[in-house]
Design a protein around this motif. Structure first.
Motif, short mmCIF file in Angstrom:
data_model
loop_
_atom_site.label_atom_id
_atom_site.label_comp_id
_atom_site.label_asym_id
_atom_site.label_seq_id
_atom_site.Cartn_x
_atom_site.Cartn_y
_atom_site.Cartn_z
N ARG A 130 48.38 37.37 24.90
CA ARG A 130 47.83 36.05 24.54
C ARG A 130 46.47 35.85 25.22
N ARG A 131 45.59 35.11 24.55
CA ARG A 131 44.29 34.83 25.18
C ARG A 131 44.48 33.81 26.30
N ALA A 132 43.67 33.96 27.35
CA ALA A 132 43.81 33.09 28.52
C ALA A 132 43.68 31.61 28.15
N LEU A 133 42.84 31.32 27.14
CA LEU A 133 42.62 29.92 26.77
C LEU A 133 43.87 29.27 26.18
N GLN A 134 44.87 30.09 25.80
CA GLN A 134 46.08 29.53 25.20
C GLN A 134 47.13 29.17 26.26
N LEU A 135 46.83 29.41 27.52
CA LEU A 135 47.83 29.20 28.57
C LEU A 135 47.69 27.83 29.22
N SER A 136 48.81 27.34 29.78
CA SER A 136 48.73 26.11 30.56
C SER A 136 48.04 26.41 31.89
N GLY A 137 47.66 25.35 32.60
CA GLY A 137 46.99 25.53 33.90
C GLY A 137 47.87 26.32 34.86
N GLY A 138 49.16 26.01 34.89
CA GLY A 138 50.08 26.70 35.80
C GLY A 138 50.21 28.18 35.44
N GLN A 139 50.31 28.46 34.15
CA GLN A 139 50.39 29.86 33.72
C GLN A 139 49.12 30.62 34.12
N GLN A 140 47.99 29.92 33.98
CA GLN A 140 46.72 30.57 34.36
C GLN A 140 46.70 30.91 35.85
N LYS A 141 47.33 30.05 36.67
CA LYS A 141 47.40 30.34 38.11
C LYS A 141 48.17 31.64 38.34
N LEU A 142 49.27 31.82 37.61
CA LEU A 142 50.06 33.05 37.77
C LEU A 142 49.23 34.27 37.36
N VAL A 143 48.47 34.12 36.26
CA VAL A 143 47.64 35.24 35.80
C VAL A 143 46.54 35.53 36.84
N SER A 144 45.97 34.46 37.37
CA SER A 144 44.93 34.62 38.39
C SER A 144 45.49 35.34 39.62
N LEU A 145 46.76 35.02 39.98
CA LEU A 145 47.40 35.73 41.09
C LEU A 145 47.61 37.20 40.71
N GLY A 146 48.07 37.44 39.48
CA GLY A 146 48.26 38.81 39.02
C GLY A 146 46.97 39.61 39.09
N ARG A 147 45.88 38.98 38.67
CA ARG A 147 44.57 39.65 38.71
C ARG A 147 44.17 39.97 40.16
N ALA A 148 44.41 39.00 41.07
CA ALA A 148 44.06 39.24 42.48
C ALA A 148 44.89 40.39 43.05
N LEU A 149 46.11 40.55 42.54
CA LEU A 149 46.98 41.60 43.08
C LEU A 149 46.59 42.99 42.64
N MET A 150 45.78 43.10 41.61
CA MET A 150 45.35 44.45 41.17
C MET A 150 44.69 45.19 42.33
N PRO A 151 43.63 44.61 42.95
CA PRO A 151 43.10 45.30 44.13
C PRO A 151 43.82 44.91 45.43
N GLY A 152 44.44 43.72 45.45
CA GLY A 152 44.90 43.13 46.72
C GLY A 152 46.17 43.71 47.28
N ARG A 153 46.11 44.92 47.77
CA ARG A 153 47.35 45.50 48.30
C ARG A 153 47.45 45.39 49.81
N LYS A 154 46.36 44.95 50.46
CA LYS A 154 46.42 44.85 51.93
C LYS A 154 46.12 43.46 52.46
N LEU A 155 45.07 42.84 51.91
CA LEU A 155 44.69 41.50 52.36
C LEU A 155 44.42 40.63 51.14
N LEU A 156 45.12 39.48 51.12
CA LEU A 156 45.00 38.59 49.97
C LEU A 156 44.64 37.19 50.47
N LEU A 157 43.56 36.63 49.90
CA LEU A 157 43.16 35.26 50.23
C LEU A 157 43.53 34.39 49.03
N LEU A 158 44.39 33.41 49.24
CA LEU A 158 44.83 32.56 48.14
C LEU A 158 44.27 31.16 48.37
#
Ligand code: ATP
Length: 220
Positions: A130-158
């Motif tokens: 699904r395109r990001a624009l079709q998601l609710s704000g909360g769903q977008q937060k989860l996707v944003s967390l997922g994206r941060a986790l791609m590189p973020g295996r040691k230090l994560l700033l939320l």
């Protein structure tokens, strides 16, 4: 693998925003950064990520000077940031948004990382096309967390991960962040109060008008 900040000063347009900030997040621990709107939480996270020029002070992780590290080196060293305002690309799919840091930083094990992200957040795997624009704000937060986790295996700033998220999704986010903590990541979570983060963290810092002190102490 400790995050160490010593005497960090940051100004924006000649206005001092962060004043002599020192803090440390020990290896594998989750810490809170609690402060009202405008206190300097985002500025601090952006400075740690090298997105802002600093006036002085030290920022290091695992003994490496983050001030001298290029973006792709940060990603390769497992250091990542989830911005408060999500910053997804609306016309791209969920999966394309998640893969973006891998594409821009040359992460080689992107496929394995993506599977790990989907294992951790199976709900976003369901709408990966699904395109990001079709998601609710909360769903977008989860996707944003997922994206941060791609590189973020040691230090994560939320940065304010719970801001504007409905209670059901907040509980789910807490669960996911708690799982991340158990997997040994070093995590700094900002929040305007500690209502969500207090159950997740082993310690907290309070930030007030650009100065930081341990949460159980009052500023001098
Ligand atoms: P919020 O939750 O509202 O984002 P915050 O604690 O993250 O709050 P910052 O966004 O770091 O706070 O802002 C700290 C201070 O720096 C505020 O006074 C803000 O107005 C100022 N500031 C931040 N970015 C800029 C900018 N680009 N230009 C001018 N002032 C800025």
């Amino acid at each position: 693998m400790t995050l160490e900040i010593k005497n960090l000063n940051v100004s924006i347009g000649n206005i001092p925003i962060l004043r002599d900030v020192s803090l440390s997040v020990p290896s594998g621990q989750m810490f809170g950064l609690i402060g009202h709107n405008g206190a300097g939480k985002t500025t601090l996270m952006r400075a740690i990520m090298g997105l802002l020029e600093v006036d002085g002070g030290d920022v290091s992780f695992d003994g490496n000077d983050l001030r001298k590290m290029a973006d792709h080196a940060r990603a390769k060293n497992g250091i990542s940031y989830m911005p408060e305002d999500r910053r997804l690309i609306p016309s791209l799919t969920v999966e394309e948004n998640i893969l973006m840091p891998a594409w821009t930083n040359g992460i080689t094990d992107a496929k394995e990382r993506l599977e790990w992200v989907y294992d951790l957040l199976p709900e976003i795997a369901q709408f990966r096309q699904r395109r990001a624009l079709q998601l609710s704000g909360g769903q977008q937060k989860l996707v944003s967390l997922g994206r941060a986790l791609m590189p973020g295996r040691k230090l994560l700033l939320l940065d304010e991960p719970f801001e504007g998220v409905a209670p059901v999704l907040s509980r789910r986010l807490s669960e996911v962040i708690a799982n991340l903590g158990r997997s040994g990541l070093c995590v700094l979570i900002s929040e305007s109060d500690d209502s969500h983060s207090s159950d997740l963290v082993t310690g907290s810092y309070r930030i007030e008008r650009g100065t930081v002190h341990p949460a159980d102490m009052q500023p001098a």
